[in-house]
Design a protein around this motif. Structure first.
Motif, PDB file in Angstrom:
ATOM      1  N   HIS A  91       0.872  -1.191   0.000  1.00  0.00           N
ATOM      2  CA  HIS A  91       0.000   0.000   0.000  1.00  0.00           C
ATOM      3  C   HIS A  91       0.902   1.232   0.000  1.00  0.00           C
ATOM      4  O   HIS A  91       1.592   1.509   0.976  1.00  0.00           O
ATOM      5  N   GLU A  92       0.863   1.988  -1.096  1.00  0.00           N
ATOM      6  CA  GLU A  92       1.748   3.141  -1.244  1.00  0.00           C
ATOM      7  C   GLU A  92       1.248   4.385  -0.521  1.00  0.00           C
ATOM      8  O   GLU A  92       2.012   5.316  -0.274  1.00  0.00           O
ATOM      9  N   GLY A  93      -0.052   4.402  -0.201  1.00  0.00           N
ATOM     10  CA  GLY A  93      -0.607   5.596   0.410  1.00  0.00           C
ATOM     11  C   GLY A  93      -1.117   6.562  -0.644  1.00  0.00           C
ATOM     12  O   GLY A  93      -0.738   7.736  -0.658  1.00  0.00           O
ATOM     13  N   ILE A  94      -1.966   6.044  -1.542  1.00  0.00           N
ATOM     14  CA  ILE A  94      -2.567   6.852  -2.602  1.00  0.00           C
ATOM     15  C   ILE A  94      -4.078   6.816  -2.387  1.00  0.00           C
ATOM     16  O   ILE A  94      -4.721   5.795  -2.651  1.00  0.00           O
ATOM     17  N   GLU A  95      -4.626   7.907  -1.892  1.00  0.00           N
ATOM     18  CA  GLU A  95      -6.028   7.948  -1.504  1.00  0.00           C
ATOM     19  C   GLU A  95      -6.951   7.702  -2.701  1.00  0.00           C
ATOM     20  O   GLU A  95      -6.738   8.240  -3.782  1.00  0.00           O
ATOM     21  N   GLY A  96      -7.960   6.858  -2.476  1.00  0.00           N
ATOM     22  CA  GLY A  96      -8.953   6.596  -3.510  1.00  0.00           C
ATOM     23  C   GLY A  96      -8.489   5.673  -4.614  1.00  0.00           C
ATOM     24  O   GLY A  96      -9.239   5.397  -5.547  1.00  0.00           O
ATOM     25  N   TYR A  97      -7.246   5.182  -4.531  1.00  0.00           N
ATOM     26  CA  TYR A  97      -6.726   4.281  -5.571  1.00  0.00           C
ATOM     27  C   TYR A  97      -6.318   2.945  -4.972  1.00  0.00           C
ATOM     28  O   TYR A  97      -6.891   1.914  -5.280  1.00  0.00           O
ATOM     29  N   ARG A  98      -5.341   2.972  -4.084  1.00  0.00           N
ATOM     30  CA  ARG A  98      -4.831   1.710  -3.566  1.00  0.00           C
ATOM     31  C   ARG A  98      -5.817   1.020  -2.626  1.00  0.00           C
ATOM     32  O   ARG A  98      -5.846  -0.212  -2.558  1.00  0.00           O
ATOM     33  N   ASP A  99      -6.640   1.782  -1.914  1.00  0.00           N
ATOM     34  CA  ASP A  99      -7.607   1.147  -1.010  1.00  0.00           C
ATOM     35  C   ASP A  99      -8.511   0.182  -1.767  1.00  0.00           C
ATOM     36  O   ASP A  99      -8.799  -0.924  -1.300  1.00  0.00           O
ATOM     37  N   GLU A 100      -8.978   0.600  -2.946  1.00  0.00           N
ATOM     38  CA  GLU A 100      -9.863  -0.254  -3.737  1.00  0.00           C
ATOM     39  C   GLU A 100      -9.130  -1.489  -4.256  1.00  0.00           C
ATOM     40  O   GLU A 100      -9.688  -2.588  -4.293  1.00  0.00           O
ATOM     41  N   SER A 101      -7.881  -1.319  -4.667  1.00  0.00           N
ATOM     42  CA  SER A 101      -7.148  -2.468  -5.184  1.00  0.00           C
ATOM     43  C   SER A 101      -6.779  -3.443  -4.069  1.00  0.00           C
ATOM     44  O   SER A 101      -6.706  -4.650  -4.299  1.00  0.00           O
ATOM     45  N   VAL A 102      -6.573  -2.927  -2.856  1.00  0.00           N
ATOM     46  CA  VAL A 102      -6.325  -3.819  -1.715  1.00  0.00           C
ATOM     47  C   VAL A 102      -7.553  -4.687  -1.465  1.00  0.00           C
ATOM     48  O   VAL A 102      -7.438  -5.890  -1.184  1.00  0.00           O
ATOM     49  N   GLU A 103      -8.729  -4.089  -1.587  1.00  0.00           N
ATOM     50  CA  GLU A 103      -9.970  -4.860  -1.433  1.00  0.00           C
ATOM     51  C   GLU A 103     -10.039  -5.987  -2.461  1.00  0.00           C
ATOM     52  O   GLU A 103     -10.477  -7.097  -2.151  1.00  0.00           O
ATOM     53  N   ALA A 104      -9.589  -5.702  -3.689  1.00  0.00           N
ATOM     54  CA  ALA A 104      -9.570  -6.732  -4.726  1.00  0.00           C
ATOM     55  C   ALA A 104      -8.611  -7.855  -4.355  1.00  0.00           C
ATOM     56  O   ALA A 104      -8.909  -9.043  -4.561  1.00  0.00           O
ATOM     57  N   CYS A 105      -7.460  -7.501  -3.783  1.00  0.00           N
ATOM     58  CA  CYS A 105      -6.482  -8.510  -3.360  1.00  0.00           C
ATOM     59  C   CYS A 105      -7.055  -9.404  -2.267  1.00  0.00           C
ATOM     60  O   CYS A 105      -6.877 -10.625  -2.288  1.00  0.00           O
ATOM     61  N   VAL A 106      -7.712  -8.784  -1.305  1.00  0.00           N
ATOM     62  CA  VAL A 106      -8.289  -9.539  -0.194  1.00  0.00           C
ATOM     63  C   VAL A 106      -9.379 -10.482  -0.699  1.00  0.00           C
ATOM     64  O   VAL A 106      -9.454 -11.657  -0.308  1.00  0.00           O
ATOM     65  N   GLU A 107     -10.229  -9.974  -1.599  1.00  0.00           N
ATOM     66  CA  GLU A 107     -11.299 -10.806  -2.150  1.00  0.00           C
ATOM     67  C   GLU A 107     -10.728 -12.000  -2.904  1.00  0.00           C
ATOM     68  O   GLU A 107     -11.189 -13.141  -2.742  1.00  0.00           O
ATOM     69  N   LEU A 108      -9.721 -11.748  -3.724  1.00  0.00           N
ATOM     70  CA  LEU A 108      -9.129 -12.829  -4.526  1.00  0.00           C
ATOM     71  C   LEU A 108      -8.468 -13.881  -3.644  1.00  0.00           C
ATOM     72  O   LEU A 108      -8.712 -15.081  -3.809  1.00  0.00           O
ATOM     73  N   THR A 109      -7.636 -13.441  -2.714  1.00  0.00           N
ATOM     74  CA  THR A 109      -6.905 -14.409  -1.881  1.00  0.00           C
ATOM     75  C   THR A 109      -7.850 -15.176  -0.962  1.00  0.00           C
ATOM     76  O   THR A 109      -7.597 -16.346  -0.655  1.00  0.00           O
ATOM     77  N   ASP A 110      -8.927 -14.524  -0.519  1.00  0.00           N
ATOM     78  CA  ASP A 110      -9.929 -15.239   0.278  1.00  0.00           C
ATOM     79  C   ASP A 110     -10.613 -16.318  -0.568  1.00  0.00           C
ATOM     80  O   ASP A 110     -10.809 -17.453  -0.114  1.00  0.00           O
ATOM     81  N   ASP A 111     -10.985 -15.948  -1.805  1.00  0.00           N
ATOM     82  CA  ASP A 111     -11.644 -16.910  -2.704  1.00  0.00           C
ATOM     83  C   ASP A 111     -10.743 -18.103  -3.000  1.00  0.00           C
ATOM     84  O   ASP A 111     -11.212 -19.246  -3.076  1.00  0.00           O
TER      85      ASP A 111
END
Length: 319
Positions: A91-111
């Protein structure tokens, strides 16, 4: 238009091969190329065993490339106890960008039930990229700062996770651009380093005990096909460009390659194939050359060619 291999409707046309492919045969084509690259680059050692599995850390940003790579590697090795996958998100600390992609990572790895690790610039370095871009003490593009910080964390955590391989989602367009840039800059030594760092088969590279070996199994697949694969498979990919992206020279090369590929399909493949051959020759030429002495950074202990590594120098300028 019907699929070249069956009677189903085609979802894509590969101008470089002339093939029209339906969704199923398109998936099969992409997966085949990734698995072939895994074999060609000798990524699975002969002595790998279930008792001593290989740990493959994937740089998982949540973008289409890393998500597709993670999905295909999971599907390939899910039943193979010799390979353990770990997703590493930064997480680089880019508001409104990386937060959403982190959610995608969590969803994928959970699946997929894949282990997932998340680290941030703020926790590791005490900086956020939004603030770095605003301050810009070195008068550089945002990507120049971010690239240094990202590489440092990928290497640090690959070692911490005892990785045998660090895999990234670079696609054909990425690698063809890099190849052309290195060639146009006339940097033969950098081409040789590229071969030993991530391009050549593991069995042909000079050993580099200081770093975890890298690999790019997605590099035979064009960027648009990666995006289509993510769409067809309904993968949780965050397909949005970083708001701070500003690599002007690479952007020029990208546009040049778009034009060449449109007028001469297969240009990207031929550039990369020729570049790999040249890189192998260059690596042989520079083999055994001591080059710059590697040492430990006096500030953080990371491997560098300087007394103080580039990361620490940049952090000092930002203090």
């Amino acid at each position: 238009m019907d699929c070249t291999r069956c009677d189903e409707e085609a979802v894509m046309h590969a101008a470089y091969s002339g093939a029209h492919l339906c969704a199923d045969h398109f998936r099969e084509s992409v997966e085949k190329r990734v698995r072939r690259r895994v074999r060609r680059d000798d990524l699975v050692p002969h002595d790998a065993t279930p008792e001593n599995p290989q740990i493959w850390v994937i740089g998982l940003s949540g973008g289409k490339d890393s998500v597709v790579l993670t999905q295909i590697l999971h599907d390939t090795f899910a039943e193979d106890p010799r390979i353990e996958l770990v997703g590493l998100t930064i997480h680089e600390g880019i508001e409104g960008y990386r937060d959403e992609s982190v959610e995608a990572c969590v969803e994928l790895t959970d699946d997929l039930d894949v282990r997932h690790e998340l680290v941030s610039y703020e926790e590791e370095f005490g900086v956020r990229m939004d603030d770095v871009v605003e301050d810009d003490p070195e008068n550089m593009a945002a990507c120049a700062y971010c690239g240094v910080f990202r590489r440092d964390l990928l290497e640090k955590y690959a070692e911490k996770l005892e990785a045998d391989l660090l895999l990234t989602g670079h696609n054909l367009d990425d690698e063809a651009q890099t190849a052309l840039m290195n060639f146009l800059e006339g940097d033969v030594e950098q081409i040789a380093k590229h071969f030993d760092a991530s391009l050549g088969p593991l069995s042909e590279r000079d050993e580099q005990d200081e770093f975890v070996p890298r690999a790019k199994p997605l590099r035979d697949v064009p960027e648009k096909e990666v995006a289509l694969y993510a769409h067809i498979n309904d993968l949780p990919a965050h397909i949005t460009e970083c708001p701070h992206a500003s690599e002007a020279y690479r952007g020029e090369i990208q546009q040049l390659l778009y034009g060449l590929e449109e007028n001469h399909p297969g240009t990207r493949h031929s550039i990369l194939a020729g570049y790999e051959d040249l890189a192998s020759i260059a690596a042989d030429e520079f083999s055994g050359d001591d080059g710059a002495d590697l040492r430990e950074c006096v500030e953080c202990g990371s491997t560098t060619t300087r007394e103080v590594c580039r990361k620490c120098s940049l952090l000092e300028s930002l203090a």
